[in-house]
Write an enzyme that holds these catalytic residues in place. Structure first.
Site, short mmCIF file in Angstrom:
data_model
loop_
_atom_site.label_atom_id
_atom_site.label_comp_id
_atom_site.label_asym_id
_atom_site.label_seq_id
_atom_site.Cartn_x
_atom_site.Cartn_y
_atom_site.Cartn_z
N GLU A 292 4.03 2.27 4.41
CA GLU A 292 2.80 1.51 3.84
C GLU A 292 1.91 2.63 3.35
O GLU A 292 0.71 2.32 2.91
CB GLU A 292 2.37 0.73 4.99
N GLY B 119 -0.41 2.04 6.99
CA GLY B 119 -1.18 1.61 5.68
C GLY B 119 -2.19 2.67 5.31
O GLY B 119 -2.92 3.19 5.95
N LYS C 193 -3.82 26.99 15.36
CA LYS C 193 -3.93 26.30 13.92
C LYS C 193 -2.82 25.10 13.88
O LYS C 193 -1.65 25.31 14.20
CB LYS C 193 -3.80 27.04 12.80
N ASN D 233 -9.83 13.32 19.97
CA ASN D 233 -10.26 12.90 21.26
C ASN D 233 -11.63 12.25 20.97
O ASN D 233 -12.60 12.76 20.24
CB ASN D 233 -10.56 14.10 22.08
N SER D 234 -11.69 10.72 21.27
CA SER D 234 -12.69 9.99 20.82
C SER D 234 -14.08 10.26 21.55
O SER D 234 -15.07 9.78 21.08
CB SER D 234 -12.20 8.45 21.07
N GLU E 142 0.80 -1.22 -0.16
CA GLU E 142 -0.01 0.05 0.08
C GLU E 142 0.73 1.29 0.00
O GLU E 142 0.61 2.43 -0.08
CB GLU E 142 -1.10 0.04 1.21
N ALA F 26 -2.22 4.15 10.51
CA ALA F 26 -2.82 3.87 9.45
C ALA F 26 -3.91 4.56 9.08
O ALA F 26 -4.67 4.97 10.05
CB ALA F 26 -3.21 2.35 9.58
N ARG G 107 1.65 6.80 1.57
CA ARG G 107 1.92 7.59 0.30
C ARG G 107 2.89 8.64 0.29
O ARG G 107 2.29 9.74 1.29
CB ARG G 107 0.54 7.82 -0.47
N ALA H 85 -3.71 6.57 14.33
CA ALA H 85 -4.50 5.88 12.91
C ALA H 85 -5.88 6.71 12.63
O ALA H 85 -6.65 6.93 13.60
CB ALA H 85 -4.79 4.76 13.33
#
Lengths: 344, 344, 344
Positions: free
Chosen positions: C221, C238, C304, C319-320, C205, C264, C223, C280
């Site tokens: 993995e 990835g 910023k 933060n989830s 990838e 990822a 770009r 990720a």
């Protein structure tokens, strides 16, 4: 992958391999390995035999020459000093619970996985990374990297073109094995040692590493990292990521149950039970805090995602107004489109 | 894709095809299809004619042998019992509004799309998935999967290497068609049946499925799913996803208007009008609730993303402090870099 | 990439190239360029010499014929009217601080980068996009697009198959160069002109554009866009994205320091210092507002992301629970797995 968990089985296989500059095999192809019983295997002993020249594959000489487990000094043992690049036929007998002892042994283990003779985690692969030699996979066959430019010069001098499709320790699976009942849109993305269950489709954005894969019908448009196993009737959407254990420092082996959907561009850092959905675009890491909701949307509790490992029938989303990651009962378990999953 | 919406047009094409074990074509190549008028087409009737052996392509025998629409029993009808793997020349006449009737008919339809003789959704493709045979696309040509291992053994015995680049019902487009004025960095990611407008660049991470594509200049570094159409001067960033209708259960056909930008790793679950931008990393699903803001940033209302389908000049972001998905007037519509979009 | 910043160095290289329909080179291969001193270079002058026919590469004729910098009229100057498709040997001498003057000159520059004779941004590439011709990279060698279908017809008539793996101005790197000490799982994803430091692994990838790359050991993995440079011991997970400057309108050149981890499916719109981690799934755009926290999690300020450009040892997460993007001191800087990073 501790050896203690791996069942001891024995497999023998005739194959063909290429000898490298060091006089030992640098790759080998085993179209039809067979399981042998423990008694036979132990009386013969594991190892490699060179059974004859390639052009005499079906008429092996009267005294096949045995080489030792290490397989390091094939040139010496075969006496005649087989030249580099020479392809010869071989017979290999291995113990799946022992660590691979030679390149050809390692290749045979990867064949077992891709031919569905063993599932991921059922073959000991300890030390594979250092054992498998770096090779360039080219239109003129596999070649050791330090020989590539001479080969390119030769080929170009003939007015032809040398294509190199991979420079790696692990070859693309389809250079060796295409199991029945699968589609693989871009074969560059499936390594030898991947396990593709019958009915698996790997789309262009899909990827399957070695010692990983699917157990049955599946639509794979995302990435199955080393060690990850996906259950039947599950769908990894385009660009979906599963965390591996080789890099990134994650210790828990990720897996996906049956009838799960990882949405496009989503990601998974915990094992999923059956019937789960991860919303497109959501990366669910193990450390993320997750609001667990009931069927009516009321908050039950907040937990780390890792605590939901293996739970069934959950839908994971990021609330599009509050930004919180939430898990709730999954009302809509997927059905794979049967028309596009008949790979006959 | 209901047949009622598809205009009835007729196309005829000479081509070359490979016969499979069942005695019918398993693939066919049509370099220059031509449209024919309805009167001619209806007097001839649609179907396939075998016009001669390949080496006599320009001198077809006096009595080309017709085969029926089903195309199933070519061996019987051609009398001579053409051998498997034999490549022969053929003539195919099809009605774009009718369902494909044979493998060669299906291949011709995909050629029409990739040669820009028809746009996505303008050719009936009903039943394609079951009609197109599974093939292995190899350096020795296309081969049916159950013949692959014998072929590999043969090729390897000659000291050569067999490369298999796809195992699929749909071949890579460039195995058949390269339309003018396009760049395709990695051809493994564009299927035959993709429609690439002149001036389209498909970068390494881009992907275009069949019956999908672009209508003019475009930069495609993301994935165009089956059925999705992208308007002129739009840019799909690296890893951007567009939801398809083949899997995932989405009923609305996604499309992207002109001068749109899907940021890298973003995703799209609704049709976009012209001049829209989706921020990098944001997956906009149809069910997501979206805060609609005015030019000053004041909240106007909260709606489901699906209600914004087709709206022009909107910028979609996830607020990086509140986590809410927001749509606001798009001040900065993209201009594609002209230097990298001249594909001559 | 302003010329003023580029050091003036001179390189000479013997190579082989293919002549196109216009009578000038359409591509060229230079296995071993050497640096020459300024005095020699300036007395000879930069440009291209045709040194003989391919089959006389080691015995160049007595009077190598010089062609001018523009390289446009090779046919005329070589007198004999070398035929299209003819491959001949050439000698090329270039000034890295000047703009490329011919196709072969441009190819030599890209070789310098991939052979590690120059780092990204150390060679002037002004005008490359319009200079490099569009080519189809095929199993029968590179061919100009308007000649492709005739070639396909020829090849198919011989019972062989033509594979086209790229239609592009820039070829895959491994069609020309494989630097030592790298792994590239899928070579279709690394362009000539990419700079891969020793110990770099590019997984399936991964992607590396020209004038971009890594400076040492790295796991790629994700770009690496044109112009982006990644420091030693860093890991792009990835599907991780780095914003480029060719499209998207970003003016700041993105870079990644040492010992960084892009998770990822993450993305990066600012330059990172050393020891940073992007979680990720998080896309960190330059315009995003970021909460900066101290080690105890207390909010220090909101800025910023662009203001954090180049800062070391930061962990970026979303933060989830609140959905806010946050930066805090990075406690856990990565160590690449040494077993999988020895590419010998």
């Amino acid at each position: 992958m501790s050896r203690g968990d791996i069942p001891q089985r024995f497999f023998a296989a005739r194959g063909r391999g290429t000898l490298g500059q060091g006089g030992s095999f640098i790759e080998a192809w085993f179209p039809q390995p067979v399981e042998v019983d423990a008694e036979t295997a132990q009386s013969e002993g594991t190892g490699t035999w060179v059974t004859g020249r390639l052009d005499r594959l079906d008429r092996p000489g009267p005294s096949p020459r045995r080489i030792d487990d290490a397989g390091r000094d094939l040139r010496e043992r075969t006496g005649a000093g087989l030249p580099e690049g020479f392809e010869c036929s071989l017979l290999c007998l291995i113990d799946t619970a022992a660590a691979p002892a030679s390149v050809e042994d390692a290749y045979l283990r990867l064949h077992l996985l891709s031919l569905r003779l063993a599932r991921p985690h059922e073959v000991c692969l300890d030390g594979m990374f250092t054992l498998m030699p770096m090779l360039c996979w080219t239109s003129a066959g596999p070649v050791e990297p330090n020989r590539l430019e001479a080969l390119r010069s030769q080929v170009r001098s003939r007015g032809e073109w040398l294509r190199v499709w991979s420079v790696d320790r692990f070859p693309p699976m389809t250079d060796y094995v295409v199991p029945p009942g699968v589609r693989i849109a871009d074969t560059a993305r499936v390594r030898l040692g991947a396990h593709l269950g019958e009915g698996t489709t790997v789309m262009h954005e899909g990827f399957i590493n070695f010692n990983a894969g699917t157990l049955g019908t599946a639509m794979i448009e995302g990435r199955i990292s080393a060690g990850v196993v996906v259950g039947e009737d599950s769908d990894l959407g385009g660009g979906a990521s599963t965390m591996g254990t080789l890099s990134g420092g994650n210790d828990v082996v990720i897996s996906v149950g049956r009838r799960c959907l990882l949405g496009a561009n989503s990601g998974l850092g915990i094992p999923l039970g059956d019937g789960c959905t991860v919303e497109a675009g959501l990366y669910l890491t193990a450390a993320a805090k997750v609001e667990v909701l009931d069927d009516s949307g009321a908050l039950l509790r907040t937990v780390k995602a890792a605590e939901l490992a293996g739970a069934d029938n959950l839908l994971y989303i990021r609330n599009s107004l509050t930004g919180a990651i939430q898990a709730r009962p999954n009302r809509r378990v997927i059905d794979l489109n049967p028309e596009i999953h008949i790979n006959e």
